[in-house]
Design a protein around this motif. Structure first.
Motif, PDB file in Angstrom:
ATOM      1  N   CYS A 195       0.847  -1.197   0.000  1.00  0.00           N
ATOM      2  CA  CYS A 195       0.000   0.000   0.000  1.00  0.00           C
ATOM      3  C   CYS A 195       0.883   1.247   0.000  1.00  0.00           C
ATOM      4  O   CYS A 195       0.603   2.235  -0.683  1.00  0.00           O
ATOM      5  CB  CYS A 195      -0.901  -0.019   1.234  1.00  0.00           C
ATOM      6  SG  CYS A 195      -2.140   1.287   1.279  1.00  0.00           S
ATOM      7  N   GLU A 196       1.988   1.171   0.733  1.00  0.00           N
ATOM      8  CA  GLU A 196       2.888   2.326   0.830  1.00  0.00           C
ATOM      9  C   GLU A 196       3.577   2.615  -0.502  1.00  0.00           C
ATOM     10  O   GLU A 196       3.719   3.779  -0.891  1.00  0.00           O
ATOM     11  CB  GLU A 196       3.916   2.076   1.944  1.00  0.00           C
ATOM     12  CG  GLU A 196       3.257   2.065   3.321  1.00  0.00           C
ATOM     13  CD  GLU A 196       4.195   1.630   4.439  1.00  0.00           C
ATOM     14  OE1 GLU A 196       4.866   0.586   4.284  1.00  0.00           O
ATOM     15  OE2 GLU A 196       4.254   2.334   5.458  1.00  0.00           O
ATOM     16  N   MET A 207       1.163   4.251  -2.715  1.00  0.00           N
ATOM     17  CA  MET A 207       0.989   5.667  -2.343  1.00  0.00           C
ATOM     18  C   MET A 207       2.192   6.531  -2.715  1.00  0.00           C
ATOM     19  O   MET A 207       2.075   7.749  -2.779  1.00  0.00           O
ATOM     20  CB  MET A 207       0.696   5.793  -0.845  1.00  0.00           C
ATOM     21  CG  MET A 207      -0.680   5.276  -0.461  1.00  0.00           C
ATOM     22  SD  MET A 207      -1.142   5.713   1.221  1.00  0.00           S
ATOM     23  CE  MET A 207      -0.010   4.721   2.191  1.00  0.00           C
ATOM     24  N   GLN A 258      -3.080  -1.462   5.987  1.00  0.00           N
ATOM     25  CA  GLN A 258      -1.804  -1.321   6.716  1.00  0.00           C
ATOM     26  C   GLN A 258      -1.878  -2.290   7.900  1.00  0.00           C
ATOM     27  O   GLN A 258      -2.169  -1.883   9.033  1.00  0.00           O
ATOM     28  CB  GLN A 258      -1.618   0.130   7.196  1.00  0.00           C
ATOM     29  CG  GLN A 258      -1.543   1.162   6.088  1.00  0.00           C
ATOM     30  CD  GLN A 258      -0.300   1.107   5.214  1.00  0.00           C
ATOM     31  OE1 GLN A 258      -0.282   1.621   4.121  1.00  0.00           O
ATOM     32  NE2 GLN A 258       0.757   0.463   5.680  1.00  0.00           N
ATOM     33  N   GLY A 286       2.945   4.771   5.573  1.00  0.00           N
ATOM     34  CA  GLY A 286       1.572   4.402   5.931  1.00  0.00           C
ATOM     35  C   GLY A 286       0.951   5.291   6.995  1.00  0.00           C
ATOM     36  O   GLY A 286      -0.276   5.458   7.032  1.00  0.00           O
ATOM     37  N   LEU A 341      -0.865   8.148   3.943  1.00  0.00           N
ATOM     38  CA  LEU A 341      -2.261   7.703   4.041  1.00  0.00           C
ATOM     39  C   LEU A 341      -3.130   8.776   4.700  1.00  0.00           C
ATOM     40  O   LEU A 341      -4.262   9.007   4.279  1.00  0.00           O
ATOM     41  CB  LEU A 341      -2.338   6.384   4.823  1.00  0.00           C
ATOM     42  CG  LEU A 341      -3.711   5.700   4.835  1.00  0.00           C
ATOM     43  CD1 LEU A 341      -4.138   5.307   3.424  1.00  0.00           C
ATOM     44  CD2 LEU A 341      -3.700   4.462   5.735  1.00  0.00           C
ATOM     45  N   ALA A 394      -7.417   7.019   8.375  1.00  0.00           N
ATOM     46  CA  ALA A 394      -6.051   6.481   8.376  1.00  0.00           C
ATOM     47  C   ALA A 394      -5.744   5.864   9.738  1.00  0.00           C
ATOM     48  O   ALA A 394      -5.150   4.776   9.835  1.00  0.00           O
ATOM     49  CB  ALA A 394      -5.044   7.585   8.051  1.00  0.00           C
ATOM     50  N   CYS A 414      -4.702   1.991  10.351  1.00  0.00           N
ATOM     51  CA  CYS A 414      -3.400   1.645  10.951  1.00  0.00           C
ATOM     52  C   CYS A 414      -3.558   0.952  12.303  1.00  0.00           C
ATOM     53  O   CYS A 414      -2.753   0.092  12.650  1.00  0.00           O
ATOM     54  CB  CYS A 414      -2.536   2.896  11.118  1.00  0.00           C
ATOM     55  SG  CYS A 414      -1.967   3.591   9.565  1.00  0.00           S
ATOM     56  N   LEU A 432      -8.393   7.635  -1.935  1.00  0.00           N
ATOM     57  CA  LEU A 432      -7.062   7.013  -1.999  1.00  0.00           C
ATOM     58  C   LEU A 432      -6.696   6.685  -3.443  1.00  0.00           C
ATOM     59  O   LEU A 432      -5.522   6.733  -3.822  1.00  0.00           O
ATOM     60  CB  LEU A 432      -7.050   5.733  -1.142  1.00  0.00           C
ATOM     61  CG  LEU A 432      -5.748   4.932  -1.098  1.00  0.00           C
ATOM     62  CD1 LEU A 432      -4.592   5.772  -0.546  1.00  0.00           C
ATOM     63  CD2 LEU A 432      -5.906   3.664  -0.252  1.00  0.00           C
TER      64      LEU A 432
END
Ligand code: HXC
Length: 261
Positions: free
Chosen positions: A114-115, A118, A133, A146, A150, A159, A163, A179
């Motif tokens: 995901c990071e 992004m 995350q 993240g 995010l 977010a 997380c 996103l």
């Protein structure tokens, strides 16, 4: 170069879109060091290739990437991480590319996956994509944006919830929360991303790079500094042939012929 964990192609009608496909299917594209070093090399090569106008990063239908490699991390200590600057250079390289980068996410984009998505400039999702995350579940925290990117993408409450719970969100949620830019049927996603890359590639590469840099500065600078930087780069476009060509083409009612100069 010969790569083990990624595939490299030039896509689009005139081959101006660089495609990097993460290809470590047995580990759901877990981002081991070797894989990320290959990604860094491929990104640098496309960035310096004058025929390429945009870069697409994708994975498989099942997984964009299921995160950093947990088996690699399992037995590391603090000194290994700190001393070796674990997950730094090659990871950071994704956000340092000058040309526009588009993540085409089918399947899982979890943790480092995901990071990395992004770190790209634009994310397009397949209908079955899942973002999350989940580091908290395995006793750590996001380590490559993240807790930072995010928040800027979807806001603090969402977010924080992602997380702190480790829960995944669907492509539809990711779209509603901002996103990703759009959601597509899985088998059309990559074509859509390449078409987007081709559209961007029609423009002057030097002006596109200035535009990307200026948008990215909105994350780094206070508004007055960001506006100042933007204004100066806007002024800089007037030092290029392509700025003159673009406006002349408009006035002459024809398509511009950019020379990236
Ligand atoms: C290493 C991984 C992996 C990972 C999956 N695999 N994710 N290996 N690192 N992150 C491996 C599995 O061990 C397994 O290998 C194979 O891929 C298939 O995975 P399964 O779990 O059997 O598949 P499935 O049941 O479909 O479940 C898919 C999944 C699950 C929900 C994505 O694999 C999962 O939860 N993965 C971990 C996700 C995660 O926690 N990511 C964050 C990592 S921490 P074998 O050999 O058993 O067949 C992180 C830190 C970021 O990213 C810091 C950034 C700098």
């Amino acid at each position: 170069p010969a790569y083990k964990h990624i595939l490299i192609e030039k896509k689009g009608e005139v081959g101006n879109v660089g495609l990097i496909t993460l290809n470590r299917p047995k580990a759901l594209n877990a981002l081991c060091d070797a894989l990320m070093q290959e990604v860094q090399q491929a990104l640098e090569d496309f960035d310096s290739d004058p025929s390429i106008g945009a870069i697409v990063l994708t994975g498989s239908e099942k997984a964009f990437a299921a995160g950093a490699d947990i088996k690699d991390m399992q037995n590391k200590g603090f000194i290994d991480c700190f001393g070796g600057n674990f997950l730094s250079t090659s990871w950071d390289s994704v956000s340092k590319v000058k040309k526009p980068t588009i993540a085409a996410v089918n399947g899982y984009a979890l943790g480092g996956g995901c990071e990395v998505a992004m770190m790209c400039d634009i994310i397009l999702a397949g209908e079955k994509a899942k973002f999350g995350q989940p580091e908290i579940i395995i006793g750590t925290i996001p380590g490559a944006g993240g807790t930072q990117r995010l928040v800027k993408a979807i806001g603090k409450s969402r977010a924080m919830q992602m997380c702190l719970t480790g829960d995944m969100i669907t492509a539809q949620q990711a779209n509603a929360w901002g996103l990703v830019s759009s959601v597509h049927p899985p088998d059309q996603l990559l074509d859509e991303a390449i078409r987007l890359g081709e559209k961007i590639s029609q423009h002057s590469k030097v002006i596109v790079a200035m535009c990307k840099e200026s948008v990215n500065n909105s994350f780094e600078l206070p508004l007055s500094e960001g506006l100042h930087f933007e204004k100066r780069l806007f002024h800089c476009t007037f030092a290029t042939k392509d700025r003159r060509e673009g406006m002349t083409a408009f006035v002459e009612k024809r398509k511009p012929n950019f020379t990236d100069s």
